[in-house]
Scaffold this active site. Sequence first.
Site, short mmCIF file in Angstrom:
data_model
loop_
_atom_site.label_atom_id
_atom_site.label_comp_id
_atom_site.label_asym_id
_atom_site.label_seq_id
_atom_site.Cartn_x
_atom_site.Cartn_y
_atom_site.Cartn_z
N LYS A 37 0.79 -1.13 -0.12
CA LYS A 37 -0.04 0.10 0.15
C LYS A 37 0.90 1.27 0.05
O LYS A 37 0.45 2.37 -0.46
CB LYS A 37 -0.84 0.08 1.27
CG LYS A 37 -2.22 -0.86 1.08
CD LYS A 37 -3.16 -0.83 2.33
CE LYS A 37 -4.49 -1.51 1.98
NZ LYS A 37 -5.20 -1.41 2.96
N GLY A 89 -3.22 2.20 13.69
CA GLY A 89 -2.48 1.57 12.44
C GLY A 89 -3.12 2.08 11.37
O GLY A 89 -3.71 3.10 11.30
P1 ATR Z 1 -3.65 -1.88 10.26
O1 ATR Z 1 -2.64 -1.36 9.08
O2 ATR Z 1 -4.57 -3.22 9.21
O3 ATR Z 1 -4.57 -1.09 10.83
P2 ATR Z 1 -1.46 -1.97 11.74
O4 ATR Z 1 -0.76 -1.00 11.14
O5 ATR Z 1 -0.44 -3.36 11.90
O6 ATR Z 1 -2.77 -2.70 11.08
O7 ATR Z 1 -1.99 -1.62 13.14
C1 ATR Z 1 -2.21 -2.40 14.02
C2 ATR Z 1 -2.76 -1.94 15.39
O8 ATR Z 1 -3.22 -2.98 16.45
C3 ATR Z 1 -2.20 -0.91 16.17
O9 ATR Z 1 -2.61 0.15 16.74
C4 ATR Z 1 -1.49 -1.80 17.12
O10 ATR Z 1 -0.90 -1.15 18.29
P3 ATR Z 1 0.50 -0.57 18.51
O11 ATR Z 1 0.36 0.69 17.83
O12 ATR Z 1 0.82 -0.34 19.96
O13 ATR Z 1 1.62 -1.65 17.99
C5 ATR Z 1 -2.69 -2.61 17.48
N1 ATR Z 1 -2.20 -4.01 18.04
C6 ATR Z 1 -1.92 -5.20 17.41
N2 ATR Z 1 -1.82 -5.99 18.34
C7 ATR Z 1 -1.79 -5.64 19.47
C8 ATR Z 1 -2.16 -6.27 20.62
N3 ATR Z 1 -1.89 -7.81 20.88
N4 ATR Z 1 -2.58 -5.49 21.75
C9 ATR Z 1 -2.57 -4.27 21.82
N5 ATR Z 1 -2.85 -3.65 20.30
C10 ATR Z 1 -2.43 -4.38 19.41
#
Ligand code: ATR
Length: 281
Positions: free
Chosen positions: A67, A132
Amino acid sequence: MGYRFKLIGYPIKHSLSPWIHEQFLKKSKLKGIYSIFEISPEKSLEESVQHLKREETDGFNVTVPYKQAIIPFLDEIDDTARNMGAVNTVVKKNNRWIGYNTDGMGYLRSLENKYPEFVQNKNIRILLIGAGGAARAIYFALNHSGFTAIDIANRTPGSAREISELASNSCKSNILSLGEAEKCIDQYDLIIQTTSVGMKPHVNEAILSLDRLTSDTIVSDIVYQPLQTKFLQQAQNRGAMLHYGHTMLLYQAQYAFEIWTDRQLSINDLDVKLKAVLEGR
Ligand code: ATR
């Protein structure tokens, strides 16, 4: 000959986009095909995109992990995609390749479709969980359409802060930890879960507890596998109004199809059909 659309990404063999766009082509009575073009990470994206362009493609969708990486190979990107730093839809117009991001608008359209009266009030208090790419797109779309109070809760506060910097002066955003959000969850009218927590196979996980939720709240989860996440199950137990993730998928595709063909289709019936496809997986 008809339209030729594609999806690029990796891995994409199980993507629902071909199914969705085939439904759109059928509905619109336009001729065309939508196929997948998987680009494995060891291949050169530049060469693959050149190949795609030579193949007389009319437009393509872009998914993970390309992307952002696709941007240098495009002639133009629209304001939303530029603000997101991510493109999920590309159209060929007058021999120029133009990138868009339809995720945020897709979410907004799905919400407007399900709760039309609710979204008239731009002063509702919104909590976005996660920071994210999806959260960024949704935040931008909500802010752009005039909502004025959008707080963000995330495990990493710095990423949430970066998103809130996208806000216009008229939008106020507090940054919360997940624990803080849990404690004041009853203060929100709309809660949008955008993280991958709760996605198959981790179906017993929820990003936070909704024990304090009140029943006059709309709770959205953009995860659609499973359809009924643990997060939505908690919301249902509290008597809240639910908004399911697969509808965002449909409406972001509706907007992409519109960019490619200038047709805006009514797609309410596809909600049930897509649910059946997902339940059969
Ligand atoms: P996307 O592009 O699909 O939105 P991403 O960029 O990987 O995916 O974003 C993932 C989101 O999920 C982030 O907000 C991440 O939190 P961090 O910014 O702290 O990394 C959150 N996330 C993923 N796994 C998590 C977990 N186990 N607990 C809390 N937050 C999680």
